[in-house]
Write an enzyme that holds these catalytic residues in place. Structure first.
Site, short mmCIF file in Angstrom:
data_model
loop_
_atom_site.label_atom_id
_atom_site.label_comp_id
_atom_site.label_asym_id
_atom_site.label_seq_id
_atom_site.Cartn_x
_atom_site.Cartn_y
_atom_site.Cartn_z
N PHE A 158 0.82 -1.40 0.19
CA PHE A 158 0.06 -0.30 -0.12
C PHE A 158 0.90 1.11 0.06
CE2 PHE A 158 -1.97 3.44 2.32
CZ PHE A 158 -3.38 3.66 1.96
N ASP A 159 2.05 1.34 1.01
CA ASP A 159 2.73 2.47 0.96
C ASP A 159 3.44 2.72 -0.49
OD1 ASP A 159 2.20 1.09 3.45
OD2 ASP A 159 3.63 2.34 4.09
#
Length: 423
Positions: free
Chosen positions: A206-207
């Site tokens: 996600f990051d």
């Protein structure tokens, strides 16, 4: 991502204004947790004490419980009763990315952050992390363990994995940020509302996906050197996470190459101005890394030919020489030819300037391939000393596939990088 996503067009470019302190929280710090009944209490109390003493704005700490199976949720509820600034969100499914999307999307705070429950990052970096977002100077902020002034204590394995991952991002997705995986990040809420619907991953990638999308959209990413101490009790599955990350890199790269991500529109709406050369700006507006698709196709074609040539040479040498000697000779010959072919055909570099340097650096990259293939042969000799020639070839094919991926990243990010060729 199969089709391009269209965003509503605003009447004008977004202007960032400094955040004004009001009665509501200016900063919402999310702590995603899964089965952390032991560490959650000390983490939240320490974080609450630090924010109370160091942050001159109202704040909130949100514990995002990711379907814990122990008493984590009970501990979180008790903390919410103890501190007025602590709230709890429970999710029925696991996933750090899923938790951050859920909390950040619903938060009313203008600045959003998150950190890991182990508090590996020194909290003194928190105010420098969020201050540029509060002032309107930057759009996202990340803690970096790879900055020259960072002080990091962790094992060699995690250090090597982290650095290799960031080299991979630079070579494949042209990422310019230094540390995608540090669990210490912040984002302005107005920016988050535009980007989060486009981020697909619900786990550890996600990051990275959020940062790549932000960077391609012309947003400003602020980096803060951090002091970081590895948590020896970390339960992250390194292998599973690495596989998921590689799949994520391939998915995002494909989305950028096909235009499925609307980075051109996001750059017009959110970007802080054009950067780079005219060609780079044109490629960014198109949502495609400069030459990425053509380079991958040509590199793959050269790689297939090189692999076939390697296997042929190895088989010829193997009739008279031991396995390691045959591997070395076949690799040296194909490495020189591979470097020359990629220099001209994949990366479009003509003439003799820096040709010798490129071959030397290509041999360094070749050394990595040699280590992988020789190591694979050595391991095969230990595990199956009576293995047939066919099994030897199968092991070498697999090792060469891994070496090929590393070679493309090294060629693109180092050996044939345009800035080095112009120097």
């Amino acid at each position: 991502m199969t089709a391009a996503t269209t965003l509503p067009t605003p009447s004008s470019r977004v202007h960032r204004e400094p955040v004004e302190a009001t009665g509501t929280a200016v900063l919402d710090v999310v702590v995603p947790v899964f089965d952390e009944e032991r560490d959650l209490g000390p983490c939240v109390r320490r974080l609450h004490r630090h924010l109370t003493d160091a942050l001159p704005y109202p704040f909130r700490i949100t514990v995002a419980d990711n379907a814990s199976t122990d008493a984590t949720l009970d501990v979180a509820d008790a903390l919410a009763d103890e501190f007025a600034e602590v709230s709890v969100v429970h999710l029925d499914e696991k996933g750090r990315g899923r938790a951050l999307r859920a909390v950040w999307s619903a938060s009313d705070a203008p600045v959003l952050a998150y950190m890991d429950v182990d508090l590996s990052t020194d909290l003194n970096a928190l105010l420098p992390l969020v201050a540029p977002l509060i002032s309107g100077h930057s759009d996202l902020a990340i803690g970096s363990r790879l900055a020259p002034s960072s002080r990091v204590v962790r094992g060699v394995k995690r250090e090597v994995i982290s650095r290799c991952y960031n080299v991979l991002l630079r070579g494949t997705l042209r990422a310019r940020f230094s540390d995608a995986q540090c669990g210490f990040k912040a984002i302005r809420a107005d920016v988050a509302r535009r980007l989060l619907p486009l981020v697909e991953d619900t786990g550890w990638f996600f990051d990275t996906e959020l940062l790549v999308l932000a960077e391609r959209s012309g947003l400003r990413i602020h980096e803060v050197p951090v002091d970081w101490v590895d948590d020896p009790d970390s339960r992250v599955d390194v292998v599973a996470t690495a596989v998921a990350d590689l799949k994520g890199v391939a998915r995002v790269g494909r989305a950028l190459a096909t235009g499925a991500l609307p980075v051109a529109q996001l750059r017009r709406e959110l970007g802080r101005g054009e950067i780079g050369s005219a060609d780079e700006r044109a490629d960014e507006r198109a949502g495609v890394a400069p030459g990425m698709t053509a380079q991958i196709v040509r590199f793959a074609a050269i790689g297939i030919v090189s692999t076939l040539a390697f296997l042929l040479l190895y088989s010829l040498f193997r009739a008279a020489l031991p396995a390691q000697a045959s591997n070395l000779l076949a690799l040296v010959i194909t490495a020189v030819a591979n470097t020359a072919a990629n220099r001209r055909l994949t990366f479009g570099i003509r003439g003799r300037r820096h040709a010798g340097r490129s071959q030397v650096e290509g041999l360094v990259v070749f050394g990595l391939g040699l280590a992988l293939t020789s190591g694979s042969l050595a391991l095969l000799g230990v595990l199956a000393p009576a293995a047939s020639h066919g099994i030897e070839l199968a092991v070498l094919v697999l090792a060469n596939l891994v070496a090929t991926l590393l070679r493309f990243v090294a060629y693109r990010a180092w050996v044939f990088h345009p800035r080095r060729q112009q120097a």
